[in-house]
Design a protein around this motif. Structure first.
Motif, PDB file in Angstrom:
ATOM      1  N   PHE A  65      65.447  28.690   9.718  1.00  0.00           N
ATOM      2  CA  PHE A  65      66.075  27.939  10.806  1.00  0.00           C
ATOM      3  C   PHE A  65      65.548  26.511  10.898  1.00  0.00           C
ATOM      4  N   HIS A  66      64.679  26.097   9.976  1.00  0.00           N
ATOM      5  CA  HIS A  66      64.140  24.742  10.013  1.00  0.00           C
ATOM      6  C   HIS A  66      65.093  23.778   9.312  1.00  0.00           C
ATOM      7  N   ARG A  67      66.323  23.744   9.718  1.00  0.00           N
ATOM      8  CA  ARG A  67      67.330  22.886   9.102  1.00  0.00           C
ATOM      9  C   ARG A  67      68.474  22.692  10.094  1.00  0.00           C
ATOM     10  N   VAL A  68      69.423  21.853   9.679  1.00  0.00           N
ATOM     11  CA  VAL A  68      70.611  21.613  10.494  1.00  0.00           C
ATOM     12  C   VAL A  68      71.501  22.848  10.429  1.00  0.00           C
ATOM     13  N   PRO A  69      72.150  23.247  11.533  1.00  0.00           N
ATOM     14  CA  PRO A  69      72.178  22.625  12.858  1.00  0.00           C
ATOM     15  C   PRO A  69      71.155  23.199  13.829  1.00  0.00           C
ATOM     16  N   HIS A  70      70.165  23.933  13.331  1.00  0.00           N
ATOM     17  CA  HIS A  70      69.218  24.574  14.241  1.00  0.00           C
ATOM     18  C   HIS A  70      68.301  23.560  14.922  1.00  0.00           C
ATOM     19  N   ASN A  71      68.095  22.388  14.313  1.00  0.00           N
ATOM     20  CA  ASN A  71      67.317  21.372  15.011  1.00  0.00           C
ATOM     21  C   ASN A  71      68.076  20.846  16.225  1.00  0.00           C
ATOM     22  N   LEU A  72      69.403  20.775  16.141  1.00  0.00           N
ATOM     23  CA  LEU A  72      70.208  20.400  17.300  1.00  0.00           C
ATOM     24  C   LEU A  72      70.157  21.480  18.381  1.00  0.00           C
ATOM     25  N   VAL A  73      70.179  22.731  17.968  1.00  0.00           N
ATOM     26  CA  VAL A  73      70.054  23.834  18.923  1.00  0.00           C
ATOM     27  C   VAL A  73      68.680  23.808  19.588  1.00  0.00           C
ATOM     28  N   ALA A  74      67.634  23.496  18.812  1.00  0.00           N
ATOM     29  CA  ALA A  74      66.288  23.410  19.377  1.00  0.00           C
ATOM     30  C   ALA A  74      66.183  22.280  20.395  1.00  0.00           C
ATOM     31  N   SER A  75      66.817  21.158  20.119  1.00  0.00           N
ATOM     32  CA  SER A  75      66.820  20.050  21.077  1.00  0.00           C
ATOM     33  C   SER A  75      67.525  20.453  22.379  1.00  0.00           C
ATOM     34  N   ASN A 126      73.473  16.875  23.526  1.00  0.00           N
ATOM     35  CA  ASN A 126      73.132  17.762  22.409  1.00  0.00           C
ATOM     36  C   ASN A 126      74.309  18.646  22.024  1.00  0.00           C
ATOM     37  N   VAL A 127      75.033  19.132  23.016  1.00  0.00           N
ATOM     38  CA  VAL A 127      76.247  19.904  22.725  1.00  0.00           C
ATOM     39  C   VAL A 127      77.271  19.029  21.999  1.00  0.00           C
ATOM     40  N   THR A 128      77.361  17.765  22.409  1.00  0.00           N
ATOM     41  CA  THR A 128      78.263  16.837  21.724  1.00  0.00           C
ATOM     42  C   THR A 128      77.826  16.613  20.277  1.00  0.00           C
ATOM     43  N   ALA A 129      76.526  16.508  20.050  1.00  0.00           N
ATOM     44  CA  ALA A 129      76.021  16.336  18.679  1.00  0.00           C
ATOM     45  C   ALA A 129      76.327  17.557  17.817  1.00  0.00           C
ATOM     46  N   ILE A 130      76.217  18.746  18.380  1.00  0.00           N
ATOM     47  CA  ILE A 130      76.556  19.959  17.624  1.00  0.00           C
ATOM     48  C   ILE A 130      78.034  19.955  17.248  1.00  0.00           C
ATOM     49  N   ALA A 131      78.890  19.529  18.172  1.00  0.00           N
ATOM     50  CA  ALA A 131      80.321  19.458  17.879  1.00  0.00           C
ATOM     51  C   ALA A 131      80.612  18.451  16.768  1.00  0.00           C
ATOM     52  N   LEU A 132      79.957  17.293  16.800  1.00  0.00           N
ATOM     53  CA  LEU A 132      80.144  16.300  15.740  1.00  0.00           C
ATOM     54  C   LEU A 132      79.654  16.820  14.386  1.00  0.00           C
ATOM     55  N   ASP A 133      78.535  17.534  14.398  1.00  0.00           N
ATOM     56  CA  ASP A 133      78.020  18.099  13.147  1.00  0.00           C
ATOM     57  C   ASP A 133      79.007  19.100  12.553  1.00  0.00           C
ATOM     58  N   ARG A 134      79.607  19.912  13.375  1.00  0.00           N
ATOM     59  CA  ARG A 134      80.597  20.873  12.882  1.00  0.00           C
ATOM     60  C   ARG A 134      81.823  20.163  12.332  1.00  0.00           C
ATOM     61  N   TYR A 135      82.252  19.119  13.013  1.00  0.00           N
ATOM     62  CA  TYR A 135      83.447  18.391  12.572  1.00  0.00           C
ATOM     63  C   TYR A 135      83.229  17.736  11.218  1.00  0.00           C
ATOM     64  N   SER A 137      81.036  18.604   8.987  1.00  0.00           N
ATOM     65  CA  SER A 137      80.843  19.643   7.976  1.00  0.00           C
ATOM     66  C   SER A 137      82.168  20.175   7.444  1.00  0.00           C
ATOM     67  N   ILE A 138      83.201  20.165   8.285  1.00  0.00           N
ATOM     68  CA  ILE A 138      84.511  20.680   7.880  1.00  0.00           C
ATOM     69  C   ILE A 138      85.345  19.615   7.180  1.00  0.00           C
ATOM     70  N   THR A 139      85.335  18.398   7.710  1.00  0.00           N
ATOM     71  CA  THR A 139      86.236  17.362   7.209  1.00  0.00           C
ATOM     72  C   THR A 139      85.629  16.508   6.098  1.00  0.00           C
ATOM     73  N   ARG A 140      84.292  16.482   5.959  1.00  0.00           N
ATOM     74  CA  ARG A 140      83.641  15.644   4.942  1.00  0.00           C
ATOM     75  C   ARG A 140      82.627  16.480   4.169  1.00  0.00           C
ATOM     76  N   ARG A 149      73.214  15.206   6.238  1.00  0.00           N
ATOM     77  CA  ARG A 149      73.336  15.971   7.472  1.00  0.00           C
ATOM     78  C   ARG A 149      72.019  15.982   8.248  1.00  0.00           C
ATOM     79  N   ARG A 150      70.910  16.099   7.526  1.00  0.00           N
ATOM     80  CA  ARG A 150      69.605  16.114   8.187  1.00  0.00           C
ATOM     81  C   ARG A 150      69.303  14.759   8.816  1.00  0.00           C
TER      82      ARG A 150
END
Length: 252
Positions: A65-75, A126-135, A137-140, A149-150
């Motif tokens: 879990f020491h990677r994206v997106p778990h660092n965003l979840v930890a924040s 932080n929730v907004t950052a998680i949403a951007l990370d998912r977007y 990851s899918i589109t690019r 990503r990190r």
């Protein structure tokens, strides 16, 4: 003279007892509904603290879990733990006081308001950052590599806390007043300009970003599903398959 003094003292005691009795009667005991609400709030505070603490402990102990997106979840978990530990207990104390007055002093009021705005704003962003990370990851998928990503996630975490700190510390620097000693009131700054900036930066802007990003994620997912359906091998109908087999038999 002694009789007058004794009668005066009796009148004073009687009046004080009347005032004390009226003040006691004026302070109504908590109703059953209020006790239930306070019990639920206490349970919610404890559950929020323990749950997010468990999330942090899990992320720290598991190396996967020491990677994206778990660092965003930890924040996000850090901001929620601070809310449960510093903001919600003081809110309960304020709710329990008569007339919801703040009787803990100016310094503690500033600390409470500052951490309230800081942690809540950080949690939302932080929730907004998680949403951007998912977007991304899918589109690019090709450009948004693990290294990129990190880096981007760390930048988003830093910007989240910097923006939250700027909004929360503004009243301490003179942008409005949060504490009123005359009314024993502790609340967010009611300065109109600060209200517009804080609500826009802490709620409406991230809300618009999240809604737009998840709408784009839905469109991208729908596009990918449509492409898979077009590229899938469709079996021939039974009649056409029978005709094809007959034609092969004739050719042989």
């Amino acid at each position: 003279m002694g009789a007058n003094t004794s009668s005066a003292s009796m009148d004073t005691n009687a009046s004080s007892s009347v005032v004390g009795g009226s003040a006691w009667r004026g302070r109504e005991p908590f109703s059953i509904f209020t006790v239930l609400i306070l019990t639920l709030l206490v349970l919610l505070t404890v559950a929020t603290f323990l749950w997010n603490l468990l999330v942090l402990a899990t992320i720290l102990r598991v190396k996967a879990f020491h990677r994206v997106p778990h660092n965003l979840v930890a924040s996000t978990a850090v901001s929620d733990v601070l809310v449960a530990a510093l903001v919600m207990p003081l809110s309960l104390v304020k709710e329990l006081s008569a007339g919801r007055r703040w009787r803990l002093g100016r310094e503690l009021c500033l600390v409470w308001v500052c951490f309230d705005v800081l942690c809540c704003t950080a949690s939302i962003w932080n929730v907004t950052a998680i949403a951007l990370d998912r977007y991304w990851s899918i589109t690019r998928q090709l450009q948004y590599t693990l290294l990129a990503r990190r880096r981007i996630s760390n930048v988003m975490i830093a910007l989240t806390w910097l923006l939250s700190a700027a909004i929360s510390l503004a009243p301490l620097l003179g942008w409005g007043e949060t504490y009123s000693p005359e009314q024993e009131r502790c609340q967010l700054s009611q300065e109109p300009s600060y209200t517009i900036v804080s609500t826009g930066g802490a709620f409406y802007l991230p809300l618009c970003v999240v809604l737009f990003v998840y709408w784009k994620i839905y469109k991208a997912s729908k596009f990918h599903m449509g492409g898979r359906r077009r590229n899938a091998v469709v079996p021939l109908p039974e009649a056409a398959q029978g005709f094809l087999n007959l034609q092969l038999a004739v050719d042989v």
